[in-house]
Design a protein around this motif. Structure first.
Motif, mmCIF file in Angstrom:
data_model
loop_
_atom_site.group_PDB
_atom_site.id
_atom_site.type_symbol
_atom_site.label_atom_id
_atom_site.label_comp_id
_atom_site.label_asym_id
_atom_site.label_seq_id
_atom_site.Cartn_x
_atom_site.Cartn_y
_atom_site.Cartn_z
ATOM 1 N N PRO A 1 0.821 -1.214 0.000
ATOM 2 C CA PRO A 1 0.000 0.000 0.000
ATOM 3 C C PRO A 1 0.851 1.258 0.000
ATOM 4 O O PRO A 1 1.893 1.301 0.658
ATOM 5 N N GLY A 2 0.426 2.246 -0.752
ATOM 6 C CA GLY A 2 1.118 3.526 -0.805
ATOM 7 C C GLY A 2 0.358 4.584 -0.021
ATOM 8 O O GLY A 2 -0.207 4.296 1.042
ATOM 9 N N ALA A 3 0.328 5.784 -0.570
ATOM 10 C CA ALA A 3 -0.337 6.887 0.116
ATOM 11 C C ALA A 3 -1.848 6.713 0.040
ATOM 12 O O ALA A 3 -2.356 6.086 -0.891
ATOM 13 N N PRO A 4 -2.565 7.279 1.020
ATOM 14 C CA PRO A 4 -4.034 7.203 0.959
ATOM 15 C C PRO A 4 -4.559 7.916 -0.292
ATOM 16 O O PRO A 4 -4.120 9.024 -0.593
ATOM 17 N N VAL A 5 -5.444 7.252 -1.008
ATOM 18 C CA VAL A 5 -6.074 7.858 -2.181
ATOM 19 C C VAL A 5 -7.458 8.367 -1.811
ATOM 20 O O VAL A 5 -7.823 9.497 -2.088
ATOM 21 N N LEU A 6 -8.203 7.510 -1.152
ATOM 22 C CA LEU A 6 -9.564 7.881 -0.750
ATOM 23 C C LEU A 6 -9.645 7.955 0.763
ATOM 24 O O LEU A 6 -9.216 7.034 1.465
ATOM 25 N N GLU A 7 -10.164 9.062 1.245
ATOM 26 C CA GLU A 7 -10.426 9.165 2.683
ATOM 27 C C GLU A 7 -11.880 9.576 2.882
ATOM 28 O O GLU A 7 -12.328 10.585 2.347
ATOM 29 N N VAL A 8 -12.578 8.769 3.646
ATOM 30 C CA VAL A 8 -13.976 9.066 3.961
ATOM 31 C C VAL A 8 -14.018 9.388 5.446
ATOM 32 O O VAL A 8 -13.533 8.613 6.263
ATOM 33 N N VAL A 9 -14.555 10.552 5.765
ATOM 34 C CA VAL A 9 -14.542 11.000 7.160
ATOM 35 C C VAL A 9 -15.958 11.288 7.640
ATOM 36 O O VAL A 9 -16.653 12.127 7.075
ATOM 37 N N ARG A 10 -16.368 10.565 8.662
ATOM 38 C CA ARG A 10 -17.654 10.784 9.340
ATOM 39 C C ARG A 10 -18.784 11.019 8.343
ATOM 40 O O ARG A 10 -19.568 11.970 8.477
ATOM 41 N N LEU A 11 -18.881 10.152 7.394
ATOM 42 C CA LEU A 11 -19.889 10.325 6.345
ATOM 43 C C LEU A 11 -21.261 9.882 6.866
ATOM 44 O O LEU A 11 -21.421 8.774 7.354
ATOM 45 N N GLU A 12 -22.220 10.796 6.773
ATOM 46 C CA GLU A 12 -23.585 10.480 7.189
ATOM 47 C C GLU A 12 -24.523 10.765 6.027
ATOM 48 O O GLU A 12 -24.302 11.679 5.251
ATOM 49 N N MET A 13 -25.598 9.970 5.964
ATOM 50 C CA MET A 13 -26.547 10.194 4.885
ATOM 51 C C MET A 13 -27.953 9.842 5.357
ATOM 52 O O MET A 13 -28.182 8.800 5.953
ATOM 53 N N VAL A 14 -28.865 10.793 5.117
ATOM 54 C CA VAL A 14 -30.280 10.562 5.395
ATOM 55 C C VAL A 14 -30.999 10.620 4.059
ATOM 56 O O VAL A 14 -30.869 11.600 3.333
ATOM 57 N N ASP A 15 -31.722 9.571 3.714
ATOM 58 C CA ASP A 15 -32.318 9.546 2.379
ATOM 59 C C ASP A 15 -33.573 10.416 2.322
ATOM 60 O O ASP A 15 -33.980 11.028 3.309
ATOM 61 N N ARG A 16 -34.163 10.450 1.134
ATOM 62 C CA ARG A 16 -35.280 11.343 0.875
ATOM 63 C C ARG A 16 -36.455 11.095 1.824
ATOM 64 O O ARG A 16 -37.176 12.005 2.203
ATOM 65 N N THR A 17 -36.633 9.820 2.194
ATOM 66 C CA THR A 17 -37.771 9.505 3.055
ATOM 67 C C THR A 17 -37.439 9.696 4.524
ATOM 68 O O THR A 17 -38.244 9.367 5.387
ATOM 69 N N GLY A 18 -36.235 10.199 4.813
ATOM 70 C CA GLY A 18 -35.895 10.475 6.203
ATOM 71 C C GLY A 18 -35.215 9.325 6.932
ATOM 72 O O GLY A 18 -34.969 9.403 8.136
ATOM 73 N N VAL A 19 -34.915 8.247 6.218
ATOM 74 C CA VAL A 19 -34.252 7.110 6.850
ATOM 75 C C VAL A 19 -32.735 7.347 6.829
ATOM 76 O O VAL A 19 -32.179 7.703 5.798
ATOM 77 N N THR A 20 -32.097 7.153 7.977
ATOM 78 C CA THR A 20 -30.644 7.311 8.030
ATOM 79 C C THR A 20 -29.982 6.069 7.447
ATOM 80 O O THR A 20 -30.228 4.955 7.898
ATOM 81 N N ARG A 21 -29.181 6.273 6.423
ATOM 82 C CA ARG A 21 -28.561 5.144 5.734
ATOM 83 C C ARG A 21 -27.097 4.972 6.126
ATOM 84 O O ARG A 21 -26.584 3.863 6.114
ATOM 85 N N LEU A 22 -26.414 6.086 6.372
ATOM 86 C CA LEU A 22 -25.015 6.020 6.782
ATOM 87 C C LEU A 22 -24.870 6.788 8.085
ATOM 88 O O LEU A 22 -25.376 7.902 8.221
ATOM 89 N N ARG A 23 -24.175 6.158 9.040
ATOM 90 C CA ARG A 23 -24.053 6.765 10.372
ATOM 91 C C ARG A 23 -22.592 6.958 10.709
ATOM 92 O O ARG A 23 -22.036 6.231 11.516
ATOM 93 N N GLY A 24 -21.951 7.925 10.052
ATOM 94 C CA GLY A 24 -20.579 8.249 10.414
ATOM 95 C C GLY A 24 -19.572 7.210 9.950
ATOM 96 O O GLY A 24 -18.919 6.559 10.755
ATOM 97 N N VAL A 25 -19.460 7.052 8.641
ATOM 98 C CA VAL A 25 -18.520 6.065 8.093
ATOM 99 C C VAL A 25 -17.133 6.691 7.959
ATOM 100 O O VAL A 25 -16.989 7.780 7.395
ATOM 101 N N ASP A 26 -16.132 6.024 8.509
ATOM 102 C CA ASP A 26 -14.738 6.418 8.322
ATOM 103 C C ASP A 26 -14.036 5.310 7.569
ATOM 104 O O ASP A 26 -14.188 4.138 7.914
ATOM 105 N N LEU A 27 -13.255 5.716 6.569
ATOM 106 C CA LEU A 27 -12.688 4.699 5.692
ATOM 107 C C LEU A 27 -11.504 5.296 4.957
ATOM 108 O O LEU A 27 -11.530 6.458 4.565
#
Lengths: 361, 321, 550
Positions: free
Chosen positions: C270-296
């Motif tokens: 592995p080399g340098a980080p290419v993708l960093e996902v930080v505290r990703l949250e997502m609430v969909d159109r109907t109000g359902v929380t789909r992502l609850r703070g994804v770190d990657l």
């Protein structure tokens, strides 16, 4: 499932549908005690048997090319635009406003301006249904139907209350200035010394319609935008994956569609009537549906189908003059063409597929 | 505006509502079964023509009604064939049916009667007779309610009362019977009905047939109730207004009554007062006639309420795992 | 075929008894056009047993069961229920014969109540009221008897997937089904829900019901069934007692050759980080929380695999990264590509591609390809606005076609005809077109969703090899798959997603399917689960075998 060869799909199925539509129409003519063969002869003679007939046939065909292209562009984006009628109505208003705005010195100046006016007004009338479909999910079929009625009411109001010249009882605008009169095909033939189609309304707009066919073909099959319109029309989810904005394509496709419908007014309002009257579209927007279906949404097919319907329209008018068959016969044929090419497509296709399947297997 | 005028407008609204209500309920059955029908206009038109023609030829409103229902059923059968049997495009089929009716009525009318597309005027037994409700005259004297009963509710023709009775009947059928349960199911998820061993095809044909009958009644009322004979294009967009009312009503029977009454009322008011003078502004009659369509667009846009059509609407049913 | 001992050690009907088998199929054949879905299939299922039917995608399992349920009519063959020809011609007659089926995609009316769904098609009379009250009592009884609790007045669309499945089972039982067919019943369930389902099924067997489970998950077959039939390319290749077989043997029967799909790869650098996902949250159109703070984090030259039951946020994560999050969704947090923030609010998949993100989507037929477009048009899908494919305002179609010809040769797409519409290619070749297109653009980051779903074994090996090559060339790869073995075979690091969260990270050589399974079920920490009264060697213990099939 066996699939049809491309040529059969593109040529055979529309022709069979057309044959079915004519056959049933013939039965209807028989049923009302008339002779279908004589009727056909009257129509052919009247529509294409003289340059006079051709002059009218081409005039009608010009209308149908514009509305057919309008329906087709929307169809490629998966949108069924029943609103070409209303968009052409508004296009007429745009053309009339341009023509009445200035004392135009020459038609060559007035024409581009009028085209712009017609296209803009037509596009604007398509914008609200398009935006509602894209943003609010309101079905464009229902909203464009509603907008046809609203357009008719709006035009009625504008003609009666705003554009009617003082003292006139007629719900129509004043006559357009002489500088907006488009050269007819007859004039143009005369300029090169050929006697053709005297006193017929076919005019320079026919050439614009042919150019529109070419441009739509380029747009749909040769530009990235056309690629995106077709992709979106096949699958919205795939389009989003590919970075194609559904909102943008819905709006853009409907704007182009509305603009094409609006352009029709250059032919009928500016080229023929020379003023704006009530109900000037006369159902051409709806015939565009039949034309697009029959032409398989391809500009070449649309051109041919528009010629056919131009022939039917002029032939039908002759029929009403010289026989007891009213011109509503054309409406019946139009309905049957829509039915067989658009709705009962599978009925025509299934036996064909079986036939080709057997030959191949 | 005095009370008598109000009563007259309401009376007129009830009459103008009737074809809309019948067509709206017709559309309700079809669309609840998952088949979009923008051909209500055409079915009503051909039914009105058939009622006018048969009524003129036989002098009997009942034979006229029968002819109307048959004519409407014939067009409904075409729609059923495209939508159910051949899995074609239901919207295009509806468009075709509207043009077919528009062309055929004039073509046949002209060749049969030679009156430019209209049928001879219907009189006497060829029209629906008015029905005086029991006690209408006796109650007329009662203040407020009496005239309402005698002037507005009483004195209409049979289709008006049939249409009104069809509202609770449709509700009951839809929500209280086996047929209704299956009809609602087939419009939302036909596979659920199919896997439960019930024929999707038969249910949808039944719905299409009901639509045909109701459009037939609506058309007959136009030609032999509201008017006295068929006139070219006499439906004048009522099929589309009914469709608008159906969306307005969110595909529910009681709301259909409300929506069509509203549209009927608007038409009645527009008929009575072509120009409504509100002091500084005058509302032109064209605006009133366009109002149902404008309202429908607003409803469709979801700015007032939200229209949720049956989920399987417009989709031909193909078996899949 | 003989009667068998069940896994639980209970004696089923003895083979000498004259009791007729619950189901006997004789010579069933069915073709869809030129495709022979079932070829001369015979099968016997003894009463009171759980019978597994396994096979790869497209082996004809679902078709066979749909025939048994009367949903399709066979071209030839006979169906005997309880020893008699049941005369099954449609679903109605199958129901009368006591057969119930739970389809993979539930056949429920979403906006009706549980009660209405249960009685639909099985109403007692023209009026609903008596049926509804009878069904209410019946559901209460069934709920107690079989652990099938569900609120009869709940509207179906508000229920969880597991509960919806219970409604389907209740529907069948309400119709007095003696034979219950379940098609891929655990595909959408969490391990805990699946465990509950298995308890229900065992309970039904105790009551003498006969159950058929269609699946491609051998682990489940070993756990729950008494007998198992294997299908391959429309044919029934074997029926064996579960106790007498092993996952390895079943896998071999399924694919018709020794399976050793070990993915050969060198250790990642592995080399340098290419993708960093930080505290990703997502609430969909109907109000359902789909992502609850994804770190990657995904580095250059490594493959990070996301394990999880589908529907736990993987799709939403990949869509956000790919730049086409659901319209109307609220997304917060940060996504960085080579240290630069990518916009989250303005969704633009085209910009992501320009930034060097390639994307092999989860569903190639719905997203990755336009099925009616020709192969060559599909090879620029998503890149169709790249300057190299334009000439003036028009597209340079000649150039696109030439490139397509080259890709077809390079990726061995068959048939090698770039003018064919995408729908005329097999699943594996369609996937190759997508993979070719995305790899050819040499992305710095490649998003890969379900790369081998519905793809034949040969193409699986090919695609896996290409992904490893990409990694070795220095690309960062983020892989989502519901096939645990694919995740374990390809990944250099594994993260597990559950309910929109990252439950933990593991090294593939230091974890087991069992441990990942616990994490996938949302059990924090994910320690080694206690063996649950199953002394036999669990197939999970050998994840390197039969990859992509278990």
């Amino acid at each position: 499932m066996t699939r049809l060869p491309r040529w059969a799909d593109l040529i055979l199925t529309p022709l069979i549908s057309l044959a079915l539509a004519f056959a049933i129409s013939a039965v209807v003519i028989l049923a009302i005690g008339q002779d279908p063969w004589a009727a056909l002869k009257t129509m052919v003679t009247g529509a294409v048997g003289s340059s006079y007939g051709w002059g009218y046939t081409l005039y009608y065909a010009t209308n149908f090319i514009f509305t057919g292209l309008a329906v087709a562009v929307a169809a490629h984006a998966g949108l069924f635009n029943i609103g070409a009628e209303g968009q052409a109505t508004l296009g007429g208003l745009g053309v009339a406003l341009v023509c009445l705005a200035l004392p135009w010195p020459h038609w060559a100046l007035a024409l581009p301006a009028a085209m712009l006016g017609g296209a803009l007004f037509g596009a604007a009338w398509a914008l609200i249904p398009a935006w509602l479909q894209a943003k609010r999910g309101s079905h464009v079929v229902i909203t464009t139907i509603m907008f046809n009625f609203i357009a008719a009411a709006l035009l009625n109001w504008v003609l009666v209350n705003v554009l009617r010249p003082p003292g006139s009882q007629d719900p129509a605008t004043a006559n357009f200035p002489a500088g907006t009169h488009l050269p007819t095909l007859s004039d143009m033939a005369g300029a090169i010394g050929v006697q053709w189609g005297k006193a017929t309304p076919a005019n320079v707009s026919f050439l614009i319609a042919i150019a529109a066919c070419l441009l739509v073909w380029l747009l749909i099959w040769r530009t990235p935008l056309g690629y995106e319109i077709r992709a979106f029309g096949k699958s919205e989810r795939a389009a989003r994956y590919a970075g194609i904005s559904p909102v943008r394509i819905t709006v853009v496709a409907m704007l182009i569609s509305g603009a094409l419908a609006g352009l029709m007014a250059v032919n009928n309002v500016m080229g023929e009537a020379g003023r704006l009257v009530l109900n000037n579209v006369e159902g051409a927007g709806f015939i565009g549906i039949a034309v697009a279906l029959m032409g398989r949404n391809h500009p070449l097919g649309i051109f041919l189908a528009a010629l056919l319907f131009g022939f039917l329209y002029q032939g039908g008018a002759e029929l009403a003059l010289f026989s007891n068959i009213p011109r509503e016969l054309i409406t019946v044929i139009q309905a049957l063409v829509i039915l067989f090419t658009g709705a009962l497509d599978n009925m025509v296709r299934m036996p064909l597929e079986r036939l080709f399947g057997r030959r191949a297997g | 505006m005095d009370y008598a005028t109000v009563l007259q407008i309401l009376d007129s609204a009830l009459r103008l509502m009737t074809p809309l209500l019948l067509a709206c309920l017709a559309g309700l059955f079809s669309e609840r079964s998952g088949i979009f029908d923008i051909g209500l206009e055409g079915k009503m038109l051909i039914a009105a023509f058939a009622a006018g023609a048969a009524g003129a030829l036989t002098g009997s409103v009942w034979l006229g009604l029968g002819a109307a229902v048959l004519a409407s059923l014939a067009l409904a059968a075409i729609h059923g064939m495209t939508a159910i049997t051949f899995r074609g495009n239901q919207l295009i089929s509806g468009v075709a049916i509207n043009f077919l009716a528009s062309g055929l009525t004039v073509l046949l009318g002209q060749s049969w009667f030679g009156l430019g597309g209209r049928t001879p005027a219907l009189e006497g037994g060829a029209r629906f007779a008015t029905i005086t409700l029991p006690g209408a005259e006796a109650l007329r004297g009662v203040p407020v309610v009496g005239p309402l009963y005698a002037e507005v509710l009483s004195g209409h023709t049979l289709p008006v009362y049939v249409a009104l009775a069809l509202v609770p009947a449709t509700w009951w059928l839809l929500y209280r019977t086996r047929f209704g349960l299956r009809l609602r199911a087939v419009g939302d998820n036909p596979a659920s009905v199919d896997t439960a061993g019930v024929s999707v095809v038969r249910l949808r044909w039944a719905a299409v047939a009901i639509t045909g009958v109701l459009c037939g009644l609506a058309g007959a009322y136009l030609a032999a109730g509201l008017s006295a004979g068929f006139v070219k294009e006499m439906t004048a967009g009522r099929g589309y207004i009914a469709l608008a009312a159906l969306i307005f009503a969110n595909w529910m029977p009681w709301r259909a009554l409300g929506a069509t009454f509203l549209f009927g009322l608007m038409e009645a008011v527009a008929n009575r007062y072509p120009e409504i003078d509100l002091g500084p502004v005058t509302i032109p009659s064209m605006f009133m006639s366009a109002l149902p369509y404008i309202l429908t667009v607003i409803i469709l846009a979801g700015f007032i309420g939200r229209a949720t059509p049956p989920r399987a609407g417009g989709e031909p049913y193909v078996k899949e795992r | 075929m003989t009667a068998t001992d069940s896994v639980a050690g209970r004696h089923a009907a003895p083979e000498t008894a004259s009791v007729a088998p619950a189901i006997e199929l004789r010579g069933i054949s069915k073709a869809f056009g030129p495709v022979q879905a079932n070829k001369d299939i015979s099968m016997t299922v003894p009463r009171g047993t759980i019978h597994g039917i396994v096979g790869e995608n497209g082996a004809g399992k679902s078709t066979l069961m749909s025939i048994l349920y009367g949903f399709y009519r066979p071209d030839a063959g006979q169906i005997l229920i309880g020893g008699r020809d049941a005369g099954i011609t449609d679903s109605q007659s199958a129901i009368r014969a006591g057969i119930g089926m739970v389809f993979q995609h539930f056949k429920l009316v979403p906006n009706m109540t549980v009660l209405e769904n249960v009685i639909l098609g099985a109403e007692d009379s023209a009026l609903l009221a008596p049926s509804l009250s009878r069904a209410r009592g019946e559901l209460r009884r069934l709920a107690e008897e079989y652990e099938l609790q569900v609120d009869p007045d709940a509207v179906v669309e508000t229920l969880s997937v597991g509960h919806q499945q219970r409604v389907e089972i209740l529907k069948a039982l309400y119709r007095h089904a003696d034979i219950l067919i379940l098609d891929e019943p655990t595909g959408v369930l969490t391990p805990a829900e699946a465990e509950h389902l298995f308890r229900i099924l065992r309970g039904l067997r105790e009551q003498g019901k006969t159950i058929i489970v269609i699946t491609h998950k051998l682990r489940e077959v070993m756990e729950i069934t008494d007998n198992v039939s294997v299908m391959r390319r429309g044919e029934m290749v074997a029926t064996v007692r579960t106790a007498d077989t092993s996952p390895e043997q079943l896998a071999e029967l399924m694919v018709g050759r020794k399976v050793l799909l070990r993915v050969d790869k060198a250790p990642a650098r592995p080399g340098a980080p290419v993708l960093e996902v930080v505290r990703l949250e997502m609430v969909d159109r109907t109000g359902v929380t789909r992502l609850r703070g994804v770190d990657l984090t995904v580095r250059a030259g490594e493959i990070v695999g996301i394990a999880g039951v589908s529907g736990n946020g993987q799709t939403q994560l990949m869509e956000i990264l790919g730049g086409y999050a659901e319209p109307g969704a609220r997304v917060t947090g940060a996504v960085r590509m080579n240290g630069a923030d990518l916009p989250l609010t303005r969704t633009d998949a085209a910009a992501r591609r320009r930034a060097g993100i390639g994307n092999i989507p989860e569903d190639r037929q719905v997203e990755g390809l336009i099925m009616d477009f020709s192969c060559w048009e599909n090879t620029v899908f998503g890149h169709h606005r790249d300057p190299e494919y334009q000439s003036g305002p028009l597209m340079d179609n000649d150039r696109v076609r030439q490139r397509a010809e080259r890709l077809i040769a390079q990726f061995d797409v068959r048939p090698a005809n770039c003018h064919l519409a995408a729908r005329n290619f097999s699943g594996g070749n369609q996937q190759k077109i997508v993979v070719a297109r995305e790899i050819e653009e040499k992305p710095a980051l490649l998003l890969v969703g379900q790369p081998t779903r519905g793809v034949d074994i040969g193409a699986i090996e090919f695609i896996h090899r290409r992904l490893i090559e990409m990694r070795d060339a220095g690309a960062a790869i983020l892989l989502v798959s519901v096939e645990l073995d694919e995740i374990m075979g390809l990944s250099d690091r594994i993260v597990v997603m559950f309910d929109g969260r990252i439950m933990g990270e593991r090294q593939p050589d230091q974890t087991s399917a069992a441990e990942l399974g616990m994490l996938m079920a949302g059990v924090e920490g994910g320690g080694i689960p206690p063996a649950q009264g199953q002394p036999r060697a669990h197939p999970d213990a050998r994840p390197d075998l039969a990859k992509g099939i278990l």
